[in-house]
Design an enzyme around this catalytic site. Structure first.
Site, mmCIF file in Angstrom:
data_model
loop_
_atom_site.group_PDB
_atom_site.id
_atom_site.type_symbol
_atom_site.label_atom_id
_atom_site.label_comp_id
_atom_site.label_asym_id
_atom_site.label_seq_id
_atom_site.Cartn_x
_atom_site.Cartn_y
_atom_site.Cartn_z
ATOM 1 N N LYS A 1 0.853 -1.189 0.000
ATOM 2 C CA LYS A 1 0.000 0.000 0.000
ATOM 3 C C LYS A 1 0.882 1.229 0.000
ATOM 4 O O LYS A 1 1.475 1.596 1.007
ATOM 5 C CB LYS A 1 -0.930 0.053 1.214
ATOM 6 C CG LYS A 1 -2.054 1.051 0.956
ATOM 7 C CD LYS A 1 -2.675 1.648 2.190
ATOM 8 C CE LYS A 1 -1.951 2.854 2.730
ATOM 9 N NZ LYS A 1 -1.892 4.016 1.842
ATOM 10 N N GLU B 1 9.712 1.302 10.537
ATOM 11 C CA GLU B 1 10.709 2.323 10.198
ATOM 12 C C GLU B 1 10.020 3.664 10.383
ATOM 13 O O GLU B 1 9.179 4.044 9.570
ATOM 14 C CB GLU B 1 11.178 2.153 8.747
ATOM 15 C CG GLU B 1 11.939 0.876 8.476
ATOM 16 C CD GLU B 1 13.344 0.866 9.074
ATOM 17 O OE1 GLU B 1 13.758 1.873 9.680
ATOM 18 O OE2 GLU B 1 14.012 -0.172 8.949
ATOM 19 N N CYS C 1 13.119 10.995 6.935
ATOM 20 C CA CYS C 1 13.151 10.453 8.289
ATOM 21 C C CYS C 1 14.534 10.641 8.892
ATOM 22 O O CYS C 1 14.686 10.868 10.076
ATOM 23 C CB CYS C 1 12.818 8.972 8.239
ATOM 24 S SG CYS C 1 13.869 8.055 7.102
ATOM 25 N N GLU D 1 9.515 15.907 14.993
ATOM 26 C CA GLU D 1 9.953 15.832 13.601
ATOM 27 C C GLU D 1 9.169 16.867 12.790
ATOM 28 O O GLU D 1 7.938 16.841 12.776
ATOM 29 C CB GLU D 1 9.642 14.420 13.093
ATOM 30 C CG GLU D 1 10.209 14.130 11.743
ATOM 31 C CD GLU D 1 9.868 12.705 11.307
ATOM 32 O OE1 GLU D 1 8.744 12.245 11.583
ATOM 33 O OE2 GLU D 1 10.743 12.072 10.704
HETATM 34 P P1 NAD Z 1 2.026 8.234 7.801
HETATM 35 O O1 NAD Z 1 2.297 7.456 9.037
HETATM 36 O O2 NAD Z 1 0.948 9.236 7.822
HETATM 37 O O3 NAD Z 1 1.674 7.244 6.600
HETATM 38 C C1 NAD Z 1 2.520 6.197 6.200
HETATM 39 C C2 NAD Z 1 1.694 5.156 5.471
HETATM 40 O O4 NAD Z 1 0.768 4.584 6.394
HETATM 41 C C3 NAD Z 1 0.827 5.714 4.337
HETATM 42 O O5 NAD Z 1 0.767 4.759 3.288
HETATM 43 C C4 NAD Z 1 -0.517 5.886 5.000
HETATM 44 O O6 NAD Z 1 -1.590 5.857 4.080
HETATM 45 C C5 NAD Z 1 -0.553 4.677 5.910
HETATM 46 N N1 NAD Z 1 -1.438 4.797 7.074
HETATM 47 C C6 NAD Z 1 -1.896 5.922 7.688
HETATM 48 N N2 NAD Z 1 -2.704 5.607 8.734
HETATM 49 C C7 NAD Z 1 -2.756 4.246 8.781
HETATM 50 C C8 NAD Z 1 -3.394 3.306 9.641
HETATM 51 N N3 NAD Z 1 -4.161 3.707 10.666
HETATM 52 N N4 NAD Z 1 -3.202 1.993 9.412
HETATM 53 C C9 NAD Z 1 -2.411 1.571 8.402
HETATM 54 N N5 NAD Z 1 -1.772 2.402 7.536
HETATM 55 C C10 NAD Z 1 -1.944 3.730 7.734
HETATM 56 O O7 NAD Z 1 3.428 8.857 7.373
HETATM 57 P P2 NAD Z 1 3.743 9.802 6.120
HETATM 58 O O8 NAD Z 1 3.249 11.182 6.452
HETATM 59 O O9 NAD Z 1 3.290 9.172 4.845
HETATM 60 O O10 NAD Z 1 5.347 9.765 6.095
HETATM 61 C C11 NAD Z 1 6.115 10.566 6.891
HETATM 62 C C12 NAD Z 1 6.622 9.807 8.088
HETATM 63 O O11 NAD Z 1 7.320 8.639 7.674
HETATM 64 C C13 NAD Z 1 7.635 10.603 8.879
HETATM 65 O O12 NAD Z 1 7.380 10.445 10.251
HETATM 66 C C14 NAD Z 1 8.952 9.954 8.511
HETATM 67 O O13 NAD Z 1 9.980 10.119 9.439
HETATM 68 C C15 NAD Z 1 8.568 8.540 8.357
HETATM 69 N N6 NAD Z 1 9.561 7.827 7.540
HETATM 70 C C16 NAD Z 1 10.395 6.886 8.118
HETATM 71 C C17 NAD Z 1 11.391 6.248 7.359
HETATM 72 C C18 NAD Z 1 12.350 5.241 7.946
HETATM 73 O O14 NAD Z 1 12.938 4.460 7.184
HETATM 74 N N7 NAD Z 1 12.563 5.209 9.246
HETATM 75 C C19 NAD Z 1 11.496 6.565 6.012
HETATM 76 C C20 NAD Z 1 10.639 7.522 5.474
HETATM 77 C C21 NAD Z 1 9.664 8.139 6.242
#
Ligand code: NAD
Length: 490
Positions: A179, A254, A288, A389
């Site tokens: 997804k 992650e 991230c 963040e």
């Molecule tokens: P997010 O948590 O809002 O969404 C991430 C994914 O999860 C999306 O596909 C979203 O649709 C899905 N999602 C949202 N709510 C959900 C739920 N209740 N159940 C299941 N899936 C759900 O994050 P974002 O805004 O897309 O990305 C930014 C975040 O990602 C930042 O906090 C960043 O640090 C983190 N990030 C971490 C890494 C790493 O490798 N550690 C890499 C990139 C981004």
């Protein structure tokens, strides 16, 4: 305004492009102009179920899981070559959808190619063990794929972060449901088509973009899901961990970061300042592992700040597809509001703005989501800009007088993803690297990783590691077989 003439994109389930049960489509906008870019099918719970069903059937019926790893490796190798041959158009699509400069998207897609090659090479090198046990007995282990693995990806490196976990899962013989983030599903959908052409059997790779709370949760909750890999925010990560705990399935998380970049007085300041700029302004800071907290020795503070300010003010902002652009727009208007909200609040708390701190409101760029590279100093320790963040091009500055203070400041965060050190002293580099609570430390270089290096966080930055030789084991289970070799007398 959206019109029906924009290109449309479908879900990818069971090797077919399908519009989705409800027929809903979401308009995607070019972050550089906020003009509509295309309309993508939105998956719902029924489509999540259909994807899981197709993945489960393919796992049982296609030869993918039973084939020897070498055949899977060959298919992944063909996929890597096909992606490499099409790198430019994938990179353009990534930039159009997400906004980052084309140069960065080319790097991202190249990284996906190398990730596929790396795990293609490992696919036939996963071995069991023979274990010495007493008597005439033979004890050994068999590594087996898990079944259907679920992968939920964020929007900041859309294809790269999706395939970082999908590649080892496929190499191990699993079938996958991915997804992507709702804002940035285009390269993942196109990738699924490429995988089919490269010989990945129908149903082994399914892609279902849709709202996280609905589709992501439905996938994680599905009884056929045998593991969850989630890359995204800590808040959602905790929810995913809860689901995994109830379902007793392994989970890799992650999550976010608040990366320290520590500059000692003896550092090569030219290289360090370039590295600091790259570590926070690359991908417009939507990383991230961004180096978002500069912790600089007080004796070199003024010099470093002057140079970082010069870098920030010289960066060429523009649409990612334009020639020579060094920083693109943020992914969405909401992200602009969020980032500037942090800056305003920090200023209200007494922080000083060294540079930036605003949207671009003049000329062509005023239509897009452009935020100027920003540096904040004199933040109170309690400031949210220092603790949370921001996920934008905002650097917060702290200073120290002795190494103990630098270590304390570096660790003074709920996160622990990647830390950067700049020093010419080998002893300082290795000693401080051991004492910083981050899953990754980079010395004398801007944040950097390779598919063969473990990637993961400590503390609030996650659970488990991706990349590297061991990543494939996260997508396998181990069976122990004990055989009594004694022959019974007749
Ligand atoms: P997010 O948590 O809002 O969404 C991430 C994914 O999860 C999306 O596909 C979203 O649709 C899905 N999602 C949202 N709510 C959900 C739920 N209740 N159940 C299941 N899936 C759900 O994050 P974002 O805004 O897309 O990305 C930014 C975040 O990602 C930042 O906090 C960043 O640090 C983190 N990030 C971490 C890494 C790493 O490798 N550690 C890499 C990139 C981004």
């Amino acid at each position: 305004m959206a019109t029906s003439s924009e290109p449309t994109f479908d879900l990818f389930i069971g090797g077919q492009e399908v519009p989705g049960h409800r027929g809903d489509r979401q308009v995607l906008y070019d972050p550089a102009t906020n003009h509509p870019l295309g309309r993508v099918a939105v998956a719902g719970v029924e489509d999540a179920g259909a994807a899981m069903e197709s993945a489960e059937r393919a796992f049982r019926e296609s030869p993918w899981a039973r084939d020897d790893g070498a055949r899977r490796g060959k298919a992944l190798g063909r996929l890597a070559s096909a992606l490499e041959a099409d790198l430019e158009s994938f990179a353009r699509l990534e930039t159009e959808n997400m906004g980052k400069p084309l140069r960065e998207s080319r790097g991202d897609i190249g990284y996906v190619v190398r990730t596929l090659e790396y795990f293609a090479g490992l696919a036939d090198k996963v071995e069991g063990e023979t274990i010495p046990v007493p008597g005439a007995r033979f004890d050994y282990t068999i590594p087996e794929p898990l079944g259907v693995t679920v992968h939920i990806a964020p929007w900041n490196y859309p294809l790269l972060l999706a395939i970082r976990s999908v590649a080892p899962a496929l190499a191990a013989g699993n079938s996958v449901v991915l997804k992507p983030a709702s804002l940035t599903p285009l390269t993942a959908l196109r990738f699924a088509r490429l995988a089919k052409a490269a010989g990945v059997p129908d149903g082994i790779l399914n892609v279902v973009p849709g709202p996280g709370r609905e589709v992501g949760e439905a996938l994680a909750q599905d009884a056929r899901c045998r593991s969850i890999t989630f890359t995204g925010s800590g808040e959602v990560g905790a929810r995913i961990a809860e689901i995994a705990a109830h379902r007793l399935v392994p989970v890799t998380l992650e999550l976010g970061g608040k990366g320290p970049v520590v500059v000692f007085a003896d550092a090569d300041l030219d290289r360090a300042t370039k590295g600091i700029g790259y570590g926070i302004f690359q991908n417009a800071g939507q990383m991230c592992w961004a180096s978002s907290r500069l912790i600089v020795h007080e004796s070199v503070r003024e010099t470093v700040l002057e140079r970082v300010r010069a870098i920030a003010e010289k960066l060429r902002l523009g649409p990612g597809l334009a020639e020579g652009v060094e920083m693109g727009p943020l992914v969405s208007r909401e992200q602009v509001e969020r980032v500037l909200g942090f800056v305003e609040e920090a200023r209200g708390d007494g922080a000083k703005l060294l540079t930036g701190g605003s949207r671009v409101t003049e000329g062509e760029l005023s239509h897009g989501n452009f935020v100027r590279p920003t540096v904040l100093t004199e933040l109170p320790a309690s400031s949210r800009a220092l603790r949370e963040e921001i996920f934008g091009p905002v650097l917060s500055v702290l200073s120290f007088s002795d190494p103990e203070e630098a270590i304390r400041l570096a660790n003074d965060t709920p996160y622990g993803l990647l830390g950067t050190l700049w020093t010419r002293d080998l002893g300082t580099a290795h000693t401080v690297a051991r004492r910083i609570d981050c899953g990754m430390i980079v010395v004398n270089e801007a944040p950097l990783t390779y598919p063969q290096s473990p990637f993961g966080g400590m503390k609030g930055s996650g659970l488990g590691f991706e990349q590297g030789r061991r990543a494939i084991a996260a997508y396998m289970r181990r069976k122990n077989v004990l055989v009594n070799l004694a022959t019974s007398k007749r």
